[in-house]
Design a protein around this motif. Structure first.
Motif, PDB file in Angstrom:
ATOM      1  N   HIS A  63     -68.117   9.708  46.408  1.00 39.96           N
ATOM      2  CA  HIS A  63     -69.316   9.731  47.232  1.00 39.96           C
ATOM      3  C   HIS A  63     -69.723  11.180  47.524  1.00 39.96           C
ATOM      4  CE1 HIS A  63     -71.789   9.362  50.935  1.00 39.96           C
ATOM      5  NE2 HIS A  63     -72.312   8.385  50.211  1.00 39.96           N
ATOM      6  N   TYR A 114     -70.155  12.636  50.119  1.00 40.54           N
ATOM      7  CA  TYR A 114     -69.496  13.252  51.282  1.00 40.54           C
ATOM      8  C   TYR A 114     -68.088  13.750  50.985  1.00 40.54           C
ATOM      9  CZ  TYR A 114     -73.097  11.175  54.377  1.00 40.54           C
ATOM     10  OH  TYR A 114     -74.266  10.829  55.006  1.00 40.54           O
ATOM     11  N   ASP A 159     -74.717   8.491  45.760  1.00 45.65           N
ATOM     12  CA  ASP A 159     -74.828   7.777  47.033  1.00 45.65           C
ATOM     13  C   ASP A 159     -74.268   6.363  46.830  1.00 45.65           C
ATOM     14  OD1 ASP A 159     -76.864   6.374  45.726  1.00 45.65           O
ATOM     15  OD2 ASP A 159     -78.436   6.913  47.142  1.00 45.65           O
ATOM     16  N   SER A 160     -74.323   5.540  47.865  1.00 48.71           N
ATOM     17  CA  SER A 160     -73.704   4.211  47.776  1.00 48.71           C
ATOM     18  C   SER A 160     -74.319   3.377  46.654  1.00 48.71           C
ATOM     19  CB  SER A 160     -73.878   3.451  49.090  1.00 48.71           C
ATOM     20  OG  SER A 160     -73.562   4.264  50.163  1.00 48.71           O
ATOM     21  N   MET A 194     -66.656   0.985  49.963  1.00 45.26           N
ATOM     22  CA  MET A 194     -67.134   1.391  48.634  1.00 45.26           C
ATOM     23  C   MET A 194     -66.162   0.909  47.559  1.00 45.26           C
ATOM     24  SD  MET A 194     -68.437   5.230  49.484  1.00 45.26           S
ATOM     25  CE  MET A 194     -69.835   5.432  50.606  1.00 45.26           C
ATOM     26  N   TYR A 250     -76.229  -4.020  55.134  1.00 46.51           N
ATOM     27  CA  TYR A 250     -75.980  -2.699  54.563  1.00 46.51           C
ATOM     28  C   TYR A 250     -74.688  -2.791  53.747  1.00 46.51           C
ATOM     29  CZ  TYR A 250     -76.413   2.447  55.178  1.00 46.51           C
ATOM     30  OH  TYR A 250     -76.610   3.791  55.017  1.00 46.51           O
ATOM     31  N   ASN A 259     -72.421  -0.896  53.825  1.00 42.31           N
ATOM     32  CA  ASN A 259     -71.348  -0.424  54.723  1.00 42.31           C
ATOM     33  C   ASN A 259     -70.810  -1.600  55.533  1.00 42.31           C
ATOM     34  OD1 ASN A 259     -73.076   1.754  53.981  1.00 42.31           O
ATOM     35  ND2 ASN A 259     -72.156   3.028  55.553  1.00 42.31           N
ATOM     36  N   SER A 280     -79.151   2.794  51.969  1.00 46.95           N
ATOM     37  CA  SER A 280     -80.220   3.573  52.603  1.00 46.95           C
ATOM     38  C   SER A 280     -81.288   3.975  51.596  1.00 46.95           C
ATOM     39  CB  SER A 280     -79.636   4.800  53.302  1.00 46.95           C
ATOM     40  OG  SER A 280     -78.826   5.516  52.416  1.00 46.95           O
ATOM     41  N   HIS A 326     -80.475  11.933  57.525  1.00 48.51           N
ATOM     42  CA  HIS A 326     -80.099  10.649  56.933  1.00 48.51           C
ATOM     43  C   HIS A 326     -80.643   9.526  57.828  1.00 48.51           C
ATOM     44  CE1 HIS A 326     -77.624   7.366  55.397  1.00 48.51           C
ATOM     45  NE2 HIS A 326     -77.487   8.101  54.318  1.00 48.51           N
ATOM     46  N   GLU A 361     -79.377   6.934  58.915  1.00 43.86           N
ATOM     47  CA  GLU A 361     -78.438   6.374  59.896  1.00 43.86           C
ATOM     48  C   GLU A 361     -78.565   7.099  61.240  1.00 43.86           C
ATOM     49  OE1 GLU A 361     -74.552   6.573  58.093  1.00 43.86           O
ATOM     50  OE2 GLU A 361     -75.133   5.236  56.475  1.00 43.86           O
ATOM     51  N   SER A 365     -81.564   8.765  51.732  1.00 40.82           N
ATOM     52  CA  SER A 365     -80.136   8.549  51.449  1.00 40.82           C
ATOM     53  C   SER A 365     -79.528   9.882  51.026  1.00 40.82           C
ATOM     54  CB  SER A 365     -79.979   7.542  50.306  1.00 40.82           C
ATOM     55  OG  SER A 365     -80.267   8.173  49.073  1.00 40.82           O
ATOM     56  N   THR A 366     -78.214   9.924  50.860  1.00 36.73           N
ATOM     57  CA  THR A 366     -77.608  11.203  50.469  1.00 36.73           C
ATOM     58  C   THR A 366     -78.166  11.647  49.106  1.00 36.73           C
ATOM     59  OG1 THR A 366     -75.671  10.030  49.577  1.00 36.73           O
ATOM     60  CG2 THR A 366     -75.510  10.869  51.837  1.00 36.73           C
ATOM     61  N   MET A 398     -64.163   9.717  55.748  1.00 40.70           N
ATOM     62  CA  MET A 398     -64.349  10.308  54.411  1.00 40.70           C
ATOM     63  C   MET A 398     -63.315  11.413  54.190  1.00 40.70           C
ATOM     64  SD  MET A 398     -66.949   9.202  52.534  1.00 40.70           S
ATOM     65  CE  MET A 398     -68.304   8.054  52.703  1.00 40.70           C
TER      66      MET A 398
END
Ligand code: 13P
Ligand code: SF4
Length: 350
Positions: free
Chosen positions: A67, A69, A84-85, A108, A156, A158, A173, A242, A244, A258-259, A305
C-alpha cells in the motif's frame, strides 16, 4: 503475540543482516529511488534486508503487494506492485505467483485472499489492523438494514470479510462517489466511515446517504483550523486531503482523493509546495520522483501500517507466515460484494 527477540535470533542464524555499506553501494539503483528521504546510514542498515527479501521472493515465487502508506524502503526497495486499496485489489485478481505478501493492513490481505483463494496470502504482522475495520461487525450491518429497509449497503473495503459478506457492494475512496451514484435506490447505507460517507454525500447530493459512525484514527485528527494555520504559515502551499478526513477539513483543502488520486494530482500539477493531509509515508514515497515539489509536514502516522517492517517481511517469507485464512462460505459471499465493485468500476471506467 509476536516475539521479536526469537524472530531476530532466528533471522540472524540464517542471514547476514549487519549494516553493510558495500552492499548498500552495490544496490545504488534501488537507493536512487529514495535517497531524498532515506539517509545513506539507514540505507546501509536496510540493504541486507532488501537483498535477502529479493532473493527469498524469487525462491518462494512470491510477489509483494504494498500500500502507498508503506515506508520508502518497503515501497521502493522490495515491492512488486504499489497502489491504493482499489489498485491492490485489482492486482490481486491478476497475480500469477504462488504467494502474495501483503504489505499493508489485515483487511487488504483478506481482500487479496477473497479474490485469489488459490494463492497463499501472507501478512508480515497479523496485528496490522485498522480503526475503521474494527468499528463494525456483520451485526452492525444488520442493524443498519433494519433501520433503513430496502437501502443497499455500500461498505468501504476497510472492513472484515464478514462485513463485506453482509454488504451489497464494496467501495474504496477512489470509486465511492461513482458507485453510490450508479445505484438505483435513493437511500444508501455507507459503512463504516462516517467522514467518507459525509464527503460522498456532498459529491452526490441526489442520494440520501446514511452512515455508520466509524472513523480513521489517522485522518480524524485533522481540523479545519489546522489547515487554515498551515496556509497562513506556508503561503502558496497546495493542501491535499484524503476523503477519510472530516468534511470541514476536505472543504478547506485544494484537492481531495484516494492515495493514488493524491499521487496523480501532485505528479500532474507539480505544485511548488504541497502538504499532504494524510499518512506520513505518502510524501516520503513520492519525494524522489518529484524533486521540484517541496513537501511540507506535518503528517499523521498510522500505527497499524507501521507494524509492517523489512524485518517482518523477511520473517514472513522465511517462515511462510502469517497465512491469511478466510472461511470459505464467508469468502464466497464477500467476493460477490468486492467483485461487484470491481465490475462496476470497470464499467464506469475508473
Ligand atoms: P486508499 O489507499 O484506497 O486511498 O485508502 C487509504 C486507506 O484507508 C488505507 O488505510
Ligand atoms: Fe485504517 Fe486509517 Fe490506518 Fe488506513 S490510515 S489503515 S483507514 S487506521
Amino acid at each position: 503475540m509476536f516475539d521479536l527477540q526469537t524472530m531476530r535470533d532466528q533471522l540472524a542464524a540464517h542471514y547476514d543482516l549487519a549494516p553493510n555499506p558495500e552492499l548498500a553501494e552495490k544496490m545504488s539503483a534501488e537507493y536512487a529511488r529514495m535517497n531524498r528521504v532515506v539517509t545513506p546510514f539507514d540505507w546501509a542498515r536496510h540493504a541486507p534486508y532488501v537483498d535477502a527479501i529479493l532473493r527469498l521472493k524469487k525462491e518462494r515465487n512470491a510477489v509483494i503487494l504494498a500500500h502507498n502508506y508503506m515506508t520508502p524502503e518497503i515501497y521502493h526497495g522490495v515491492s512488486d506492485v504499489v497502489g491504493d486499496s482499489l489498485q491492490l485489489a485489482m492486482e490481486a485478481t491478476r497475480v500469477k505467483a504462488d504467494v502474495i505478501v501483503q504489505c499493508g493492513v489485515h483487511f487488504m490481505a483478506e481482500t487479496s485472499k477473497i479474490l485469489s483463494p488459490e494463492k497463499t496470502v501472507l501478512i508480515p504482522d497479523v496485528e496490522a489492523g485498522c480503526s475503521l475495520a474494527e468499528s463494525i461487525t456483520a451485526e452492525g450491518i444488520a442493524q443498519m438494514r433494519a433501520k433503513y429497509p430496502g437501502a443497499p449497503v455500500v461498505s468501504y473495503v476497510n472492513t472484515t470479510a464478514e462485513v463485506k459478506a453482509a454488504s451489497d457492494i464494496c467501495c474504496t475512496s477512489s470509486n465511492a462517489a461513482q458507485i453510490v451514484a450508479a445505484l438505483e435506490e435513493d437511500t444508501i447505507i455507507m459503512t463504516p466511515d462516517q467522514y467518507l460517507a459525509q464527503n460522498i454525500a456532498r459529491e452526490v447530493p441526489q442520494k440520501n446517504i446514511v452512515w455508520w459512525e466509524g472513523s480513521c484514527i489517522v485522518h480524524e485528527q485533522y481540523t479545519p483550523q489546522d489547515l487554515r494555520d498551515f496556509r497562513e504559515w506556508n503561503p502558496g502551499t497546495r493542501l491535499i486531503a484524503h476523503p477519510e478526513c472530516p468534511p470541514d477539513v476536505v472543504e478547506e483543502a485544494d484537492f481531495s482523493g484516494s492515495t493514488a488520486g493524491i499521487i496523480k494530482y501532485v505528479t500532474d500539477e507539480k505544485p511548488e509546495k504541497a502538504m499532504l493531509i494524510t499518512e506520513c509515508s505518502m510524501a516520503s514515497n513520492i519525494a524522489d520522483s518529484l524533486p521540484e515539489v517541496d513537501f511540507i509536514g506535518p503528517c499523521n502516522m498510522c500505527p497499524y501500517m507501521k507494524k509492517i517492517t523489512l524485518e517482518k517481511i523477511l520473517w514472513s517469507l522465511h517462515t511462510m507466515s502469517e497465512e491469511v485464512v478466510v472461511d470459505l462460505e464467508v469468502a464466497e459471499k464477500a467476493r460477490v460484494a468486492v467483485q461487484r465493485m470491481l465490475d462496476l468500476s470497470k464499467k464506469l471506467g475508473i
